[in-house]
Design a protein around this motif. Sequence first.
Motif, PDB file in Angstrom:
ATOM      1  N   PHE A  36      13.744  33.260 -66.336  1.00  0.00           N
ATOM      2  CA  PHE A  36      13.163  34.323 -65.504  1.00  0.00           C
ATOM      3  C   PHE A  36      12.245  35.171 -66.362  1.00  0.00           C
ATOM      4  CE2 PHE A  36      17.471  33.519 -63.975  1.00  0.00           C
ATOM      5  CZ  PHE A  36      17.306  33.405 -62.604  1.00  0.00           C
ATOM      6  N   TRP A  37      11.263  35.828 -65.747  1.00  0.00           N
ATOM      7  CA  TRP A  37      10.500  36.837 -66.493  1.00  0.00           C
ATOM      8  C   TRP A  37      10.272  38.079 -65.648  1.00  0.00           C
ATOM      9  CZ3 TRP A  37       8.375  32.096 -65.262  1.00  0.00           C
ATOM     10  CH2 TRP A  37       7.241  32.077 -64.450  1.00  0.00           C
ATOM     11  N   PHE A  38      10.212  39.205 -66.379  1.00  0.00           N
ATOM     12  CA  PHE A  38      10.109  40.540 -65.796  1.00  0.00           C
ATOM     13  C   PHE A  38       9.020  41.316 -66.506  1.00  0.00           C
ATOM     14  CE2 PHE A  38      14.456  39.089 -65.412  1.00  0.00           C
ATOM     15  CZ  PHE A  38      14.833  39.470 -64.135  1.00  0.00           C
ATOM     16  N   LYS A  39       8.557  42.392 -65.864  1.00  0.00           N
ATOM     17  CA  LYS A  39       7.605  43.289 -66.526  1.00  0.00           C
ATOM     18  C   LYS A  39       8.312  44.158 -67.558  1.00  0.00           C
ATOM     19  CE  LYS A  39       3.549  44.134 -63.729  1.00  0.00           C
ATOM     20  NZ  LYS A  39       2.808  45.083 -62.916  1.00  0.00           N
ATOM     21  N   GLU A  40       9.545  44.563 -67.248  1.00  0.00           N
ATOM     22  CA  GLU A  40      10.292  45.509 -68.090  1.00  0.00           C
ATOM     23  C   GLU A  40      11.514  44.841 -68.717  1.00  0.00           C
ATOM     24  OE1 GLU A  40       9.213  48.739 -68.166  1.00  0.00           O
ATOM     25  OE2 GLU A  40       7.606  48.268 -66.762  1.00  0.00           O
ATOM     26  N   SER A  41      11.953  45.369 -69.855  1.00  0.00           N
ATOM     27  CA  SER A  41      13.169  44.831 -70.480  1.00  0.00           C
ATOM     28  C   SER A  41      14.431  45.482 -69.921  1.00  0.00           C
ATOM     29  CB  SER A  41      13.112  45.015 -71.994  1.00  0.00           C
ATOM     30  OG  SER A  41      13.047  46.391 -72.310  1.00  0.00           O
ATOM     31  N   THR A  42      14.266  46.628 -69.230  1.00  0.00           N
ATOM     32  CA  THR A  42      15.417  47.279 -68.612  1.00  0.00           C
ATOM     33  C   THR A  42      15.615  46.655 -67.239  1.00  0.00           C
ATOM     34  OG1 THR A  42      14.727  49.299 -69.713  1.00  0.00           O
ATOM     35  CG2 THR A  42      16.438  49.513 -68.026  1.00  0.00           C
ATOM     36  N   ILE A  43      16.697  45.898 -67.094  1.00  0.00           N
ATOM     37  CA  ILE A  43      16.922  45.175 -65.845  1.00  0.00           C
ATOM     38  C   ILE A  43      18.086  45.803 -65.089  1.00  0.00           C
ATOM     39  CG2 ILE A  43      17.514  42.928 -64.835  1.00  0.00           C
ATOM     40  CD1 ILE A  43      16.159  41.689 -67.314  1.00  0.00           C
ATOM     41  N   THR A  44      17.834  46.151 -63.835  1.00  0.00           N
ATOM     42  CA  THR A  44      18.869  46.719 -62.979  1.00  0.00           C
ATOM     43  C   THR A  44      19.093  45.782 -61.799  1.00  0.00           C
ATOM     44  OG1 THR A  44      17.350  47.866 -61.499  1.00  0.00           O
ATOM     45  CG2 THR A  44      17.955  49.029 -63.528  1.00  0.00           C
ATOM     46  N   GLN A  45      20.022  46.149 -60.908  1.00  0.00           N
ATOM     47  CA  GLN A  45      20.252  45.287 -59.741  1.00  0.00           C
ATOM     48  C   GLN A  45      19.044  45.249 -58.813  1.00  0.00           C
ATOM     49  OE1 GLN A  45      22.859  48.119 -59.693  1.00  0.00           O
ATOM     50  NE2 GLN A  45      22.907  48.720 -57.552  1.00  0.00           N
ATOM     51  N   TYR A  46      18.131  46.220 -58.984  1.00  0.00           N
ATOM     52  CA  TYR A  46      16.927  46.263 -58.137  1.00  0.00           C
ATOM     53  C   TYR A  46      15.748  45.528 -58.768  1.00  0.00           C
ATOM     54  CZ  TYR A  46      19.849  49.859 -56.164  1.00  0.00           C
ATOM     55  OH  TYR A  46      20.914  50.522 -55.629  1.00  0.00           O
ATOM     56  N   SER A  47      15.907  45.090 -60.023  1.00  0.00           N
ATOM     57  CA  SER A  47      14.821  44.366 -60.694  1.00  0.00           C
ATOM     58  C   SER A  47      14.571  43.040 -59.992  1.00  0.00           C
ATOM     59  CB  SER A  47      15.191  44.083 -62.148  1.00  0.00           C
ATOM     60  OG  SER A  47      15.336  45.277 -62.864  1.00  0.00           O
TER      61      SER A  47
END
Length: 119
Positions: A36-47
């Motif tokens: 998976f990839w994300f914009k931010e490193s802080t991942i929450t249940q809403y990410s």
Amino acid sequence: VPFWSSPERAGWLMKQGKYIKTWRRRWFVLKQGRLFWFKESTITQYSRPRGVILVSGCLTVKGAEDVLNRQHAFELSTNKETMYFIADSDKEKEDWINSIGRSIVRHSRSITETEVLDY
């Protein structure tokens, strides 16, 4: 966030856009046969992941410095496309290649499971 805790590997990589070939820094998480990839490193249940690759569909993961002419580059290939990534260091690159490689082996089906060979 239970699912995102204890991934097989997580970290920053530069990823080339699929359509617009610019390089963007993304937070990658390798977990349960998916990258998976994300914009931010802080991942929450809403990410929400910006994208996901099924590792079982990947054929190869290998260094790509010579292809891109950039240090710490590697590629991940499926039968449809090849994606390119750049790690922050040579060790990071090797660690990602090893982790993804292990995941490919773990999640790819063996021939005996899926087909009977008839000689």
